[in-house]
Design a protein around this motif. Structure first.
Motif, PDB file in Angstrom:
ATOM      1  N   GLN A 231       0.803  -1.224   0.000  1.00 28.79           N
ATOM      2  CA  GLN A 231       0.000   0.000   0.000  1.00 28.79           C
ATOM      3  C   GLN A 231       0.836   1.275   0.000  1.00 28.79           C
ATOM      4  O   GLN A 231       0.324   2.359  -0.295  1.00 28.79           O
ATOM      5  N   SER A 244      -1.741  10.637  -6.744  1.00 23.78           N
ATOM      6  CA  SER A 244      -2.580   9.665  -6.045  1.00 23.78           C
ATOM      7  C   SER A 244      -3.754  10.314  -5.309  1.00 23.78           C
ATOM      8  O   SER A 244      -4.809   9.685  -5.139  1.00 23.78           O
ATOM      9  N   SER A 245      -3.606  11.576  -4.887  1.00 26.27           N
ATOM     10  CA  SER A 245      -4.705  12.241  -4.186  1.00 26.27           C
ATOM     11  C   SER A 245      -5.883  12.513  -5.112  1.00 26.27           C
ATOM     12  O   SER A 245      -6.991  12.817  -4.642  1.00 26.27           O
ATOM     13  N   CYS A 247      -7.142  10.255  -7.116  1.00 26.96           N
ATOM     14  CA  CYS A 247      -7.895   9.021  -7.341  1.00 26.96           C
ATOM     15  C   CYS A 247      -9.261   9.094  -6.668  1.00 26.96           C
ATOM     16  O   CYS A 247      -9.428   9.736  -5.621  1.00 26.96           O
ATOM     17  N   ARG A 250     -10.030   6.382  -1.730  1.00 31.31           N
ATOM     18  CA  ARG A 250      -8.902   6.400  -0.816  1.00 31.31           C
ATOM     19  C   ARG A 250      -8.327   4.978  -0.717  1.00 31.31           C
ATOM     20  O   ARG A 250      -9.058   4.013  -0.678  1.00 31.31           O
ATOM     21  N   GLY A 251      -7.021   4.875  -0.645  1.00 28.85           N
ATOM     22  CA  GLY A 251      -6.397   3.552  -0.592  1.00 28.85           C
ATOM     23  C   GLY A 251      -6.371   2.850  -1.932  1.00 28.85           C
ATOM     24  O   GLY A 251      -6.220   1.625  -2.005  1.00 28.85           O
ATOM     25  N   CYS A 252      -6.494   3.611  -3.018  1.00 27.59           N
ATOM     26  CA  CYS A 252      -6.478   3.031  -4.371  1.00 27.59           C
ATOM     27  C   CYS A 252      -5.148   2.312  -4.601  1.00 27.59           C
ATOM     28  O   CYS A 252      -4.074   2.843  -4.305  1.00 27.59           O
ATOM     29  N   CYS A 260      -9.200   5.923 -11.264  1.00 27.09           N
ATOM     30  CA  CYS A 260      -7.809   5.968 -10.794  1.00 27.09           C
ATOM     31  C   CYS A 260      -7.020   6.976 -11.625  1.00 27.09           C
ATOM     32  O   CYS A 260      -6.900   6.823 -12.854  1.00 27.09           O
TER      33      CYS A 260
END
Length: 293
Positions: A231, A244-245, A247, A250-252, A260
């Motif tokens: 992760q 990534s923020s 996506c 959360r936790g993608c 994504c």
């Protein structure tokens, strides 16, 4: 109590540089009981009546340290990969980059043996250089044979403790000899039958290059992701971390989820297909490791 820096560790002895002096030391007697191991790069306090019988009494707090190679207080890691003999391995380079990023150490990419650059290799190398420069990495192309890029590369080492690491046989020792003519490090030609270089470096040592120091380390052929969780892997790909923020979830994992931002950037060419391929490969390796345990 005098203070210096460990510049070499060999056969249970630590060689501490204090100004113009180098003192041969052993670790304090209770270090073993306290599970303390001095590392090259450590700033230490020592006692010594003679330069051959010193004892390290204490070690200053480390800014960082690496397990492989075992070295402390590193400013930057220079990842050396050759154009040919052995062939450039971008998967292994990305593996090194992930490890260096996980230690929050600045990576620099140095591509050696530019004198061997020929078509169609040159096109591939130029594309790779552009990919890594776009991400934000410093990339240097050098040749110890033709002295190409040496002065430019030497400037990047000034005032720093740099770790040299990469494939075996890429010419780390030859490059160091070119950077500092006084070193005279032993070098061996690449093994034609094995397709890789012989390990000419036997221990970790800080070598002077200008106002900086370089750790010439044994060659590696693989690295395992022993301490990196799946992760967190995308944090060590800068081009993924910055997106990534965006996506949807959360936790993608950036593998199969809808919305994504990473997959979208790969599809539009903003993220390299090869880098994303290596991300998926490393992610799978980490999950396989967890299942084994």
């Amino acid at each position: 109590m005098p203070k210096g820096k460990i510049i070499k560790a060999l056969s249970g002895f630590y060689y501490v540089k204090d100004g113009d002096k180098i003192i041969q030391c052993r670790g304090r007697g209770n270090f073993r009981n306290r599970n303390i191991t001095p590392l090259v790069g450590d700033n230490v306090h020592y006692e010594a009546e003679k330069i051959t019988d010193g004892r390290i009494m204490s070690i200053d707090e480390r800014r960082n340290y690496l397990n492989r190679p075992p070295i402390a207080n590193v400013d930057q890691a220079v990842l050396l990969f050759s154009i040919s003999e052995p062939d450039f391995d971008d998967s292994l380079l990305d593996r090194f980059l992930v490890h260096v990023e996980s230690y929050e150490i600045k990576p620099i990419i140095c591509i050696t043996k530019s004198d061997l650059m020929m078509e169609p290799i040159s096109n591939k190398i130029q594309d790779l250089v552009e990919t890594y420069q776009t991400i934000g990495y410093q990339v240097y192309i050098t040749s110890s044979v033709e002295d190409e890029g040496i002065d430019w590369f030497r400037e990047a080492l000034e005032g720093c403790i740099s770790v040299f690491a990469g494939q075996s046989g890429v010419g780390k020792s030859s490059l160091l000899n070119t950077l500092n003519k006084e070193l005279n490090i032993d070098t061996n030609a690449i093994s034609k039958s094995l397709g890789r270089g012989k390990h000419t470096t036997r221990h970790v040592e800080l070598l002077p290059v200008g106002t900086g120091f370089v750790a010439d380390t044994p060659g590696f052929s693989s690295l395992q992701f022993a301490k990196i969780e799946a992760q967190e892997l995308s944090l060590y790909f800068p081009e993924m971390k910055e997106r990534s923020s965006q996506c949807k979830f959360r936790g993608c994992t950036h593998l199969v989820e809808p919305g994504c931002a990473i997959q979208e950037a790969v599809n539009t060419g903003e993220i390299s297909q090869s880098r994303y391929k290596h991300y998926k490969l490393f992610y799978g390796e980490i999950n396989q490791r967890k299942r084994r345990y």
